[in-house]
Design an enzyme around this catalytic site. Sequence first.
Site, mmCIF file in Angstrom:
data_model
loop_
_atom_site.group_PDB
_atom_site.id
_atom_site.type_symbol
_atom_site.label_atom_id
_atom_site.label_comp_id
_atom_site.label_asym_id
_atom_site.label_seq_id
_atom_site.Cartn_x
_atom_site.Cartn_y
_atom_site.Cartn_z
ATOM 1 N N TYR A 106 35.751 -18.393 -19.375
ATOM 2 C CA TYR A 106 37.163 -17.867 -18.856
ATOM 3 C C TYR A 106 38.042 -19.261 -18.724
ATOM 4 O O TYR A 106 37.571 -20.306 -19.280
ATOM 5 C CB TYR A 106 37.115 -16.905 -17.836
ATOM 6 C CG TYR A 106 38.455 -16.104 -17.608
ATOM 7 C CD1 TYR A 106 38.807 -15.482 -18.754
ATOM 8 C CD2 TYR A 106 39.467 -16.449 -16.626
ATOM 9 C CE1 TYR A 106 40.081 -14.960 -18.784
ATOM 10 C CE2 TYR A 106 40.462 -15.961 -16.555
ATOM 11 C CZ TYR A 106 40.986 -14.885 -17.615
ATOM 12 O OH TYR A 106 42.243 -14.746 -17.685
ATOM 13 N N ARG A 158 52.449 -15.185 -23.053
ATOM 14 C CA ARG A 158 52.465 -16.103 -22.132
ATOM 15 C C ARG A 158 50.917 -16.357 -22.035
ATOM 16 O O ARG A 158 50.549 -15.769 -20.831
ATOM 17 C CB ARG A 158 53.230 -15.869 -20.926
ATOM 18 C CG ARG A 158 53.613 -16.989 -20.203
ATOM 19 C CD ARG A 158 52.854 -17.010 -18.701
ATOM 20 N NE ARG A 158 51.524 -16.510 -18.754
ATOM 21 C CZ ARG A 158 50.818 -16.093 -17.817
ATOM 22 N NH1 ARG A 158 51.353 -15.810 -16.487
ATOM 23 N NH2 ARG A 158 49.591 -16.024 -17.881
ATOM 24 N N LYS A 176 38.261 -11.919 -19.979
ATOM 25 C CA LYS A 176 38.264 -11.245 -18.832
ATOM 26 C C LYS A 176 37.254 -10.145 -18.632
ATOM 27 O O LYS A 176 36.604 -10.029 -17.668
ATOM 28 C CB LYS A 176 39.816 -10.600 -18.630
ATOM 29 C CG LYS A 176 40.209 -10.701 -17.382
ATOM 30 C CD LYS A 176 41.505 -11.254 -17.048
ATOM 31 C CE LYS A 176 41.605 -11.500 -15.793
ATOM 32 N NZ LYS A 176 43.124 -12.029 -15.427
ATOM 33 N N GLU A 247 47.966 -7.997 -19.134
ATOM 34 C CA GLU A 247 47.248 -9.293 -19.031
ATOM 35 C C GLU A 247 48.321 -10.529 -19.843
ATOM 36 O O GLU A 247 48.402 -10.385 -21.049
ATOM 37 C CB GLU A 247 45.834 -9.559 -19.596
ATOM 38 C CG GLU A 247 45.288 -10.939 -19.529
ATOM 39 C CD GLU A 247 44.865 -11.385 -18.159
ATOM 40 O OE1 GLU A 247 44.783 -10.927 -17.143
ATOM 41 O OE2 GLU A 247 44.831 -12.679 -17.976
ATOM 42 N N ASP A 248 48.625 -11.361 -19.410
ATOM 43 C CA ASP A 248 49.418 -12.635 -19.953
ATOM 44 C C ASP A 248 50.875 -12.167 -20.765
ATOM 45 O O ASP A 248 50.903 -12.558 -21.916
ATOM 46 C CB ASP A 248 48.263 -13.505 -20.720
ATOM 47 C CG ASP A 248 47.748 -14.415 -19.731
ATOM 48 O OD1 ASP A 248 47.876 -14.187 -18.518
ATOM 49 O OD2 ASP A 248 46.914 -15.194 -20.401
ATOM 50 N N ASP A 270 47.032 -8.274 -13.569
ATOM 51 C CA ASP A 270 46.429 -9.084 -12.911
ATOM 52 C C ASP A 270 47.004 -10.489 -12.463
ATOM 53 O O ASP A 270 46.891 -10.949 -11.235
ATOM 54 C CB ASP A 270 44.837 -9.547 -13.706
ATOM 55 C CG ASP A 270 44.124 -10.017 -12.584
ATOM 56 O OD1 ASP A 270 43.892 -10.117 -11.678
ATOM 57 O OD2 ASP A 270 43.716 -11.393 -12.943
ATOM 58 N N ASP A 271 47.900 -10.871 -13.445
ATOM 59 C CA ASP A 271 48.676 -12.143 -13.150
ATOM 60 C C ASP A 271 49.618 -12.265 -12.004
ATOM 61 O O ASP A 271 49.697 -13.186 -11.241
ATOM 62 C CB ASP A 271 49.565 -12.555 -14.364
ATOM 63 C CG ASP A 271 48.540 -12.501 -15.560
ATOM 64 O OD1 ASP A 271 47.691 -13.224 -15.780
ATOM 65 O OD2 ASP A 271 49.121 -11.748 -16.502
ATOM 66 N N ASN A 410 46.648 -23.280 -14.298
ATOM 67 C CA ASN A 410 45.602 -23.460 -15.414
ATOM 68 C C ASN A 410 46.255 -23.743 -16.789
ATOM 69 O O ASN A 410 47.421 -23.495 -16.927
ATOM 70 C CB ASN A 410 44.842 -22.003 -15.469
ATOM 71 C CG ASN A 410 43.963 -21.911 -14.344
ATOM 72 O OD1 ASN A 410 43.241 -22.825 -13.944
ATOM 73 N ND2 ASN A 410 44.060 -20.595 -13.897
#
Length: 551
Positions: A106, A158, A176, A247-248, A270-271, A410
């Site tokens: 990850y 993203r 993930k 996610e993203d 989750d973001d 990150n």
Amino acid sequence: MHRKDTVGVGQRTPLERRGLDVLRDPILNRGTAFTLEERESYGLTGLLPPHVHTQADQAERFLLSFRKMSEPLDKFVALNALHDRNEDLFFQILCDHIDEMQPIVYTPIVGLACQKFGQIFQRPRGMFISIRDKGNIANVLRNWPYDPGIIVVTDGERILGLGDLGAHGMGIPVGKLSLYTACAGIHPRLCLPVTLDVGCNNEDVRNDPFYVGLRQPRVTSPAYDEFIDEFMTAVQEVFPGCVVQFEDFANHNAFRLLEKYRDRVPSFNDDIQGTAAVALAGIFSALRITGQPLNEQRVLFLGAGEAATGIADLIASAMVAQGMSLEAARRTCWLVDSKGLVVRTRRDLAHHKLNYAHEHAPIGDFLSAIKDIKPTAIIGVAAVGGTFTREIIEEMAKLNERPIIFALSNPTSQAECTAEQAYRFSKGRALFACGSPFDPVTLHGQTFVPRQGNNSYIFPGIGLGAIAAKTRVITDDMFMKSAHTLAQLVTESDLAQGSLYPALPRIREVSAKIAAATATSAKDSGLAGRLAQQEMLKDIEAQMYDPGARK
Ligand code: NAD
């Protein structure tokens, strides 16, 4: 003799597999660790060399060559190849060496792996559903051989702080879900990574000769929304009750999709929400050191996207739970975006920033905002590296005896500052958490052990609890309870060395407790579809996949 596998976790029908089919199925394959009896029963005799190794022998063999590799990307490829060969062994190694392996599977190395995804591509994992499948998504999902309990889905727009990587973002859902299994024991068959390929607006990615996705610009709404809606509906039709973790996704879709589906489908982003819970837990830990109450904090964010507003929302909810009004609670959180302080008079603000657009004169830069607002905490989530300069850290140390400084962006290249900079420039007074891992720092004889405010403390437990309770939806209360649970697991000796999170090797204990808190929250709110047990924690622990259990 043919050996019949019983209907296992997430499996639709009993499998009848023999010989090479068994060796080529990473969930069944144990390689040279198959016992003589298993070899006989699966028809493997003669297909493997005669000596039976233990899983520990296999792990040692893998680690021997793995640790000789100097390039992190080579390590990623080696782990990925192991994942494709022998899942029990892969997860055993992940669980036993989580500190060493998590940064590879990850963040931060998965970021690099996504950038090079086309070059290192070996075998597909999970499902790639493209806009060409519009109108047929339910049938496409039926090609998946298992009944998943959780899907992690991205559209690749993203990826971490790296922007639009299109279908090459698939490394993120795969990585993930590896953590859902390693950290929370969600069985690999229950995990389905999905990339929704609607095109890619990054021409460099599209022109990469090894690009695996559609070579076209992104489809926009209404076609985009119809496609997502068809996917969400099809998931519930084909895999009823399956949790969906967004996610993203880029800002302009992430907030909208979360709001649209969170009350209809067991889903979360989750973001936004996982980040919020892990950051709030870090703040709770920091306050155990300073002894200050939460509602006396002023938090200034660098960044005003999913992470920033998600964290601000949960901080505000926590303050409300302690008796503050929502309005007053929101006024303790301030955002700085690429155009400066987010204030009421600005006309360029996206919807998700409005709750934090306070009455204030415009301020153009972060340092001036610190001098004016005098925050007790700064949280970096703008994905712009090096932005917590020496001057900024020194200013925070001037304003606060123990300044809270979280550099969460990150991958490592985007981190606002290093741990070393945070401790050195604050003369060892910073209460620091990071998005990417940093080594311990020794300063004037004192050693600080910075720990990652990594979402992996939160999302695996939320997923496990949601599956265990078969919750109808996933609520803010579950994230709040998770933050409290995580902070309570930080020991006094963790705090004494500046660690605001528990040691990562305790992650399965952490996840089980967060899962129990999540399932209890579902039960208490009448959302649990499965009869919750009296002894929630024991019940949860009994459901956790143990990669070393097959002997
Ligand atoms: P996002 O794209 O939603 O938000 C980024 C925000 O930064 C936007 O509001 C943008 O306007 C702002 N920004 C860009 N340049 C800026 C500048 N020069 N100055 C001030 N603001 C600027 O992304 P996100 O999901 O909020 O994630 C942001 C970063 O946080 C990423 O690097 C991500 O990897 C990291 N993150 C870390 C964790 C964690 O450590 N647990 C969790 C989530 C996100």
